[in-house]
Design an enzyme around this catalytic site. Structure first.
Site, PDB file in Angstrom:
ATOM      1  N   CYS A  78     -19.575  19.723 -39.231  1.00 11.41           N
ATOM      2  CA  CYS A  78     -19.692  18.323 -38.810  1.00 11.41           C
ATOM      3  C   CYS A  78     -21.012  18.089 -38.062  1.00 11.41           C
ATOM      4  O   CYS A  78     -22.063  18.209 -38.681  1.00 11.41           O
ATOM      5  CB  CYS A  78     -18.459  17.931 -38.015  1.00 11.41           C
ATOM      6  SG  CYS A  78     -18.151  16.178 -38.139  1.00 11.41           S
ATOM      7  N   HIS A 173     -13.673  19.552 -40.560  1.00 15.94           N
ATOM      8  CA  HIS A 173     -13.332  20.465 -39.455  1.00 15.94           C
ATOM      9  C   HIS A 173     -12.342  21.545 -39.911  1.00 15.94           C
ATOM     10  O   HIS A 173     -11.138  21.404 -39.714  1.00 15.94           O
ATOM     11  CB  HIS A 173     -12.708  19.663 -38.301  1.00 15.94           C
ATOM     12  CG  HIS A 173     -13.688  18.854 -37.543  1.00 15.94           C
ATOM     13  ND1 HIS A 173     -14.231  19.250 -36.343  1.00 15.94           N
ATOM     14  CD2 HIS A 173     -14.239  17.663 -37.820  1.00 15.94           C
ATOM     15  CE1 HIS A 173     -15.072  18.340 -35.903  1.00 15.94           C
ATOM     16  NE2 HIS A 173     -15.099  17.362 -36.782  1.00 15.94           N
ATOM     17  N   GLU A 175     -11.579  24.236 -38.626  1.00 17.98           N
ATOM     18  CA  GLU A 175     -10.915  24.928 -37.513  1.00 17.98           C
ATOM     19  C   GLU A 175      -9.619  24.234 -37.100  1.00 17.98           C
ATOM     20  O   GLU A 175      -8.872  24.750 -36.274  1.00 17.98           O
ATOM     21  CB  GLU A 175     -11.886  25.042 -36.316  1.00 17.98           C
ATOM     22  CG  GLU A 175     -12.128  23.772 -35.515  1.00 17.98           C
ATOM     23  CD  GLU A 175     -13.075  22.757 -36.174  1.00 17.98           C
ATOM     24  OE1 GLU A 175     -13.412  22.937 -37.366  1.00 17.98           O
ATOM     25  OE2 GLU A 175     -13.444  21.786 -35.505  1.00 17.98           O
TER      26      GLU A 175
HETATM   27  N1  GLN Z   1     -20.593  11.648 -35.952  1.00 20.81           N
HETATM   28  C1  GLN Z   1     -20.967  12.851 -35.275  1.00 20.81           C
HETATM   29  C2  GLN Z   1     -22.482  13.005 -35.252  1.00 20.81           C
HETATM   30  O1  GLN Z   1     -23.163  12.226 -35.820  1.00 20.81           O
HETATM   31  C3  GLN Z   1     -20.322  14.066 -35.888  1.00 20.81           C
HETATM   32  C4  GLN Z   1     -18.832  13.986 -35.707  1.00 20.81           C
HETATM   33  C5  GLN Z   1     -18.158  15.318 -35.575  1.00 20.81           C
HETATM   34  O2  GLN Z   1     -18.795  16.343 -35.313  1.00 20.81           O
HETATM   35  N2  GLN Z   1     -16.861  15.301 -35.672  1.00 20.81           N
HETATM   36  O3  GLN Z   1     -23.001  13.893 -34.660  1.00 20.81           O
END
Ligand code: GLN
Length: 191
Positions: A78, A173, A175
């Site tokens: 992410c 995610h 995890e």
């Molecule tokens: N929207 C977040 C970003 O731009 C990432 C979201 C996340 O890690 N769950 O960094």
């Protein structure tokens, strides 16, 4: 001997990654300083906010992180994927540039659009015929992928987990679901 893997613990979802790594048979260590990277054989950069991570990566840790990435497996999930990319089309984010990807932050919508979906896996992931359940939270979307980047999972026709050499990245995610296939895949990577 268990491999010792670091989880960048400046902010975000590092605790669950530690537990998943341990469940997959590795030793896990929180990384907050340059010295914390000593003796590790890989690193996960977890989800959180890439704008905040950019501010928290102070010069000493940032420099050591660059050197570490050149010679060790690193997986960004992410916000971590945004940090490993080449371009996040946001001047507040300074990606490290190791993965040949361009990214659109929040490319699947904002918080209210967080969602879960079954993902199709590449044959290189164990038990590939069983879909992987993906949890997407303000997830980044891959808008360009270099030819050396290999998709590991798809959401429809979008690649959402990828590998390039000793780097891995995922928009979602892994995890959070207790499915350890991608953690085990990561533990099989060598520099
Ligand atoms: N929207 C977040 C970003 O731009 C990432 C979201 C996340 O890690 N769950 O960094």
């Amino acid at each position: 001997m268990a491999r010792r893997i670091g989880v960048l613990a400046l902010q975000g979802d590092f605790e669950k990654h530690k537990r998943a790594l341990e469940a997959a048979g590795a030793e896990a260590r929180e990384v907050r300083t340059a010295e914390d990277l000593d003796g590790l054989s890989g690193l996960i950069i977890p989800g959180g906010e890439s704008t905040t991570l950019t501010l928290l990566l102070l010069p000493e840790l940032l420099e050591r992180l660059h050197t570490f990435c050149e010679t060790h497996p690193v997986w960004g999930t992410c916000a971590g994927m945004i940090m490993l990319s080449k371009d996040a089309s946001d001047p507040r984010v300074k990606p490290l540039g190791f993965l040949d990807l361009d990214i659109q932050r929040n490319g699947y919508g904002r918080q209210v659009h967080s969602f879960e979906s079954d993902l199709k896996l590449s044959g290189n992931v164990e038990d590939a015929q069983t879909p992987l359940h993906g949890v997407f939270i303000r997830a980044p979307r891959i808008t360009r992928m270099g030819e050396n980047v290999e998709p590991l999972a798809w959401l429809g026709s979008d690649p959402v987990a990828v590998r390039q050499g000793h780097f891995m990245a995922s928009s979602f995610h892994p995890e959070l679901t207790g499915d350890l296939r991608l953690h085990r895949f990561f533990l099989s990577l060598r520099p």
